[in-house]
Design a protein around this motif. Sequence first.
Motif, PDB file in Angstrom:
ATOM      1  N   LEU A   1       5.188   3.892 -18.501  1.00  0.00           N
ATOM      2  CA  LEU A   1       5.995   3.717 -17.298  1.00  0.00           C
ATOM      3  C   LEU A   1       5.402   4.416 -16.070  1.00  0.00           C
ATOM      4  O   LEU A   1       5.240   3.776 -15.017  1.00  0.00           O
ATOM      5  N   PRO A   2       5.027   5.705 -16.148  1.00  0.00           N
ATOM      6  CA  PRO A   2       4.400   6.304 -14.973  1.00  0.00           C
ATOM      7  C   PRO A   2       3.084   5.625 -14.598  1.00  0.00           C
ATOM      8  O   PRO A   2       2.742   5.526 -13.417  1.00  0.00           O
ATOM      9  N   THR A   3       2.344   5.129 -15.602  1.00  0.00           N
ATOM     10  CA  THR A   3       1.101   4.417 -15.307  1.00  0.00           C
ATOM     11  C   THR A   3       1.379   3.144 -14.529  1.00  0.00           C
ATOM     12  O   THR A   3       0.666   2.807 -13.572  1.00  0.00           O
ATOM     13  N   ALA A   4       2.426   2.421 -14.917  1.00  0.00           N
ATOM     14  CA  ALA A   4       2.793   1.203 -14.195  1.00  0.00           C
ATOM     15  C   ALA A   4       3.130   1.523 -12.741  1.00  0.00           C
ATOM     16  O   ALA A   4       2.679   0.837 -11.812  1.00  0.00           O
ATOM     17  N   TRP A   5       3.910   2.579 -12.522  1.00  0.00           N
ATOM     18  CA  TRP A   5       4.245   2.956 -11.143  1.00  0.00           C
ATOM     19  C   TRP A   5       3.004   3.386 -10.369  1.00  0.00           C
ATOM     20  O   TRP A   5       2.866   3.092  -9.168  1.00  0.00           O
ATOM     21  N   HIS A   6       2.110   4.103 -11.032  1.00  0.00           N
ATOM     22  CA  HIS A   6       0.887   4.565 -10.360  1.00  0.00           C
ATOM     23  C   HIS A   6       0.086   3.383  -9.837  1.00  0.00           C
ATOM     24  O   HIS A   6      -0.381   3.384  -8.683  1.00  0.00           O
ATOM     25  N   HIS A   7      -0.090   2.368 -10.663  1.00  0.00           N
ATOM     26  CA  HIS A   7      -0.880   1.214 -10.249  1.00  0.00           C
ATOM     27  C   HIS A   7      -0.165   0.412  -9.168  1.00  0.00           C
ATOM     28  O   HIS A   7      -0.806  -0.112  -8.252  1.00  0.00           O
ATOM     29  N   LEU A   8       1.156   0.331  -9.262  1.00  0.00           N
ATOM     30  CA  LEU A   8       1.901  -0.404  -8.248  1.00  0.00           C
ATOM     31  C   LEU A   8       1.913   0.324  -6.897  1.00  0.00           C
ATOM     32  O   LEU A   8       2.095  -0.295  -5.849  1.00  0.00           O
ATOM     33  N   SER A   9       1.713   1.633  -6.933  1.00  0.00           N
ATOM     34  CA  SER A   9       1.746   2.431  -5.706  1.00  0.00           C
ATOM     35  C   SER A   9       0.397   2.467  -5.000  1.00  0.00           C
ATOM     36  O   SER A   9       0.309   2.923  -3.853  1.00  0.00           O
ATOM     37  N   ARG A  10      -0.645   2.004  -5.664  1.00  0.00           N
ATOM     38  CA  ARG A  10      -1.981   2.069  -5.080  1.00  0.00           C
ATOM     39  C   ARG A  10      -2.187   0.956  -4.062  1.00  0.00           C
ATOM     40  O   ARG A  10      -1.683  -0.127  -4.220  1.00  0.00           O
TER      41      ARG A  10
ATOM     42  N   LEU B   1      10.535  -5.184  -8.097  1.00  0.00           N
ATOM     43  CA  LEU B   1       9.272  -5.486  -7.424  1.00  0.00           C
ATOM     44  C   LEU B   1       8.836  -6.925  -7.633  1.00  0.00           C
ATOM     45  O   LEU B   1       7.882  -7.379  -6.992  1.00  0.00           O
ATOM     46  N   LEU B   2       9.508  -7.650  -8.519  1.00  0.00           N
ATOM     47  CA  LEU B   2       9.216  -9.074  -8.681  1.00  0.00           C
ATOM     48  C   LEU B   2       9.786  -9.823  -7.483  1.00  0.00           C
ATOM     49  O   LEU B   2      10.960  -9.675  -7.165  1.00  0.00           O
ATOM     50  N   PRO B   3       8.975 -10.644  -6.821  1.00  0.00           N
ATOM     51  CA  PRO B   3       9.435 -11.268  -5.575  1.00  0.00           C
ATOM     52  C   PRO B   3      10.509 -12.319  -5.803  1.00  0.00           C
ATOM     53  O   PRO B   3      10.530 -13.011  -6.815  1.00  0.00           O
ATOM     54  N   ALA B   4      11.404 -12.426  -4.834  1.00  0.00           N
ATOM     55  CA  ALA B   4      12.428 -13.475  -4.806  1.00  0.00           C
ATOM     56  C   ALA B   4      12.695 -13.777  -3.340  1.00  0.00           C
ATOM     57  O   ALA B   4      13.124 -12.902  -2.591  1.00  0.00           O
ATOM     58  N   SER B   5      12.423 -15.007  -2.934  1.00  0.00           N
ATOM     59  CA  SER B   5      12.459 -15.352  -1.514  1.00  0.00           C
ATOM     60  C   SER B   5      13.862 -15.671  -0.997  1.00  0.00           C
ATOM     61  O   SER B   5      14.051 -15.846   0.205  1.00  0.00           O
ATOM     62  N   SER B   6      14.834 -15.769  -1.885  1.00  0.00           N
ATOM     63  CA  SER B   6      16.198 -16.070  -1.458  1.00  0.00           C
ATOM     64  C   SER B   6      17.169 -15.466  -2.458  1.00  0.00           C
ATOM     65  O   SER B   6      16.780 -15.062  -3.562  1.00  0.00           O
ATOM     66  N   ALA B   7      18.449 -15.439  -2.069  1.00  0.00           N
ATOM     67  CA  ALA B   7      19.467 -14.887  -2.970  1.00  0.00           C
ATOM     68  C   ALA B   7      19.569 -15.718  -4.241  1.00  0.00           C
ATOM     69  O   ALA B   7      19.742 -15.179  -5.335  1.00  0.00           O
TER      70      ALA B   7
ATOM     71  N   GLY C   1       0.790  -1.228   0.000  1.00  0.00           N
ATOM     72  CA  GLY C   1       0.000   0.000   0.000  1.00  0.00           C
ATOM     73  C   GLY C   1       0.816   1.269   0.000  1.00  0.00           C
ATOM     74  O   GLY C   1       0.269   2.357   0.056  1.00  0.00           O
ATOM     75  N   THR C   2       2.151   1.154  -0.025  1.00  0.00           N
ATOM     76  CA  THR C   2       2.992   2.344  -0.066  1.00  0.00           C
ATOM     77  C   THR C   2       3.717   2.405  -1.391  1.00  0.00           C
ATOM     78  O   THR C   2       3.930   1.397  -2.046  1.00  0.00           O
ATOM     79  N   ALA C   3       4.097   3.616  -1.777  1.00  0.00           N
ATOM     80  CA  ALA C   3       4.822   3.783  -3.032  1.00  0.00           C
ATOM     81  C   ALA C   3       6.230   3.215  -2.900  1.00  0.00           C
ATOM     82  O   ALA C   3       6.899   3.453  -1.897  1.00  0.00           O
ATOM     83  N   PRO C   4       6.698   2.456  -3.896  1.00  0.00           N
ATOM     84  CA  PRO C   4       8.080   1.975  -3.861  1.00  0.00           C
ATOM     85  C   PRO C   4       9.048   3.152  -3.775  1.00  0.00           C
ATOM     86  O   PRO C   4       8.857   4.171  -4.423  1.00  0.00           O
ATOM     87  N   SER C   5      10.087   2.996  -2.962  1.00  0.00           N
ATOM     88  CA  SER C   5      11.009   4.099  -2.741  1.00  0.00           C
ATOM     89  C   SER C   5      11.937   4.291  -3.924  1.00  0.00           C
ATOM     90  O   SER C   5      12.146   3.390  -4.732  1.00  0.00           O
ATOM     91  N   THR C   6      12.497   5.504  -4.012  1.00  0.00           N
ATOM     92  CA  THR C   6      13.538   5.745  -4.997  1.00  0.00           C
ATOM     93  C   THR C   6      14.707   4.816  -4.696  1.00  0.00           C
ATOM     94  O   THR C   6      15.013   4.540  -3.546  1.00  0.00           O
ATOM     95  N   GLY C   7      15.358   4.323  -5.734  1.00  0.00           N
ATOM     96  CA  GLY C   7      16.358   3.286  -5.568  1.00  0.00           C
ATOM     97  C   GLY C   7      15.845   1.948  -6.042  1.00  0.00           C
ATOM     98  O   GLY C   7      16.577   0.965  -6.057  1.00  0.00           O
ATOM     99  N   THR C   8      14.569   1.932  -6.440  1.00  0.00           N
ATOM    100  CA  THR C   8      13.929   0.716  -6.920  1.00  0.00           C
ATOM    101  C   THR C   8      13.511   0.906  -8.367  1.00  0.00           C
ATOM    102  O   THR C   8      13.011   1.962  -8.740  1.00  0.00           O
ATOM    103  N   VAL C   9      13.729  -0.113  -9.186  1.00  0.00           N
ATOM    104  CA  VAL C   9      13.198  -0.121 -10.550  1.00  0.00           C
ATOM    105  C   VAL C   9      12.088  -1.158 -10.615  1.00  0.00           C
ATOM    106  O   VAL C   9      11.900  -1.953  -9.695  1.00  0.00           O
TER     107      VAL C   9
END
Length: 202
Positions: free
Chosen positions: A193-202, A22-28, A10-18
């Motif tokens: 690109l901004p649309t993708a971020w907008h939806h991910l930030s909602r 945001l694709l999950p990875a549970s381990s290194a 529910g929070t906007a991804p911080s700067t420093g993230t592309v």
Amino acid sequence: MSTAAPSAPGTAPSTGTVLADLLPASSAARARLRDLALVVGGAVLTGLAAELSLPVPGSPVPVTGQTFAALLVGTALGARRGAASLGLYALAGVAGLPWFAGGTSGWSMPSFGYILGMIAAAAVVGALARRGGDRTVLRTAGVMVLGSAVTYAVGVPYLAHAAHLSAPEALRLGLRPYLLGDALKAALAMTALPTAWHHLSR
């Protein structure tokens, strides 16, 4: 591989993230597999986009979807993965995979400099995206313009050398016919690109 921490739900991804972070990875180990898949996928996407090719009368450089794909890959994956993806695309094409524009391969064509330029452009736009350059319409426009400029900064001199053209001739044949198409590509990215971020930030 990015080490950016994921944002809370529910929070906007911080700067420093592309976007790719945001694709999950549970381990290194899974993060490395994710990054490898992204690098290969970006190269394949660029190869497919290169087949959308239209010849330009009098010029050895066609209009393709290649540059647009390269900039999107760099922006979405970040500098390291983006440059690696375009580097893989270039190396595979040089090795004989026919996925350069028009189903060609190798490095002898005068337009090969644009492919080299795309590697640098992917790194540049990826670095800017990690600083938030793809999160608003105006910032994304600037990122796309700069990425295109980097591609031309390598591609046009290479074209002049390979085709034995003067600088004005290289600009006329290797830059001017493509500016309108680049503007349209930038407009698409400014929306996507901004649309993708907008939806991910909602």
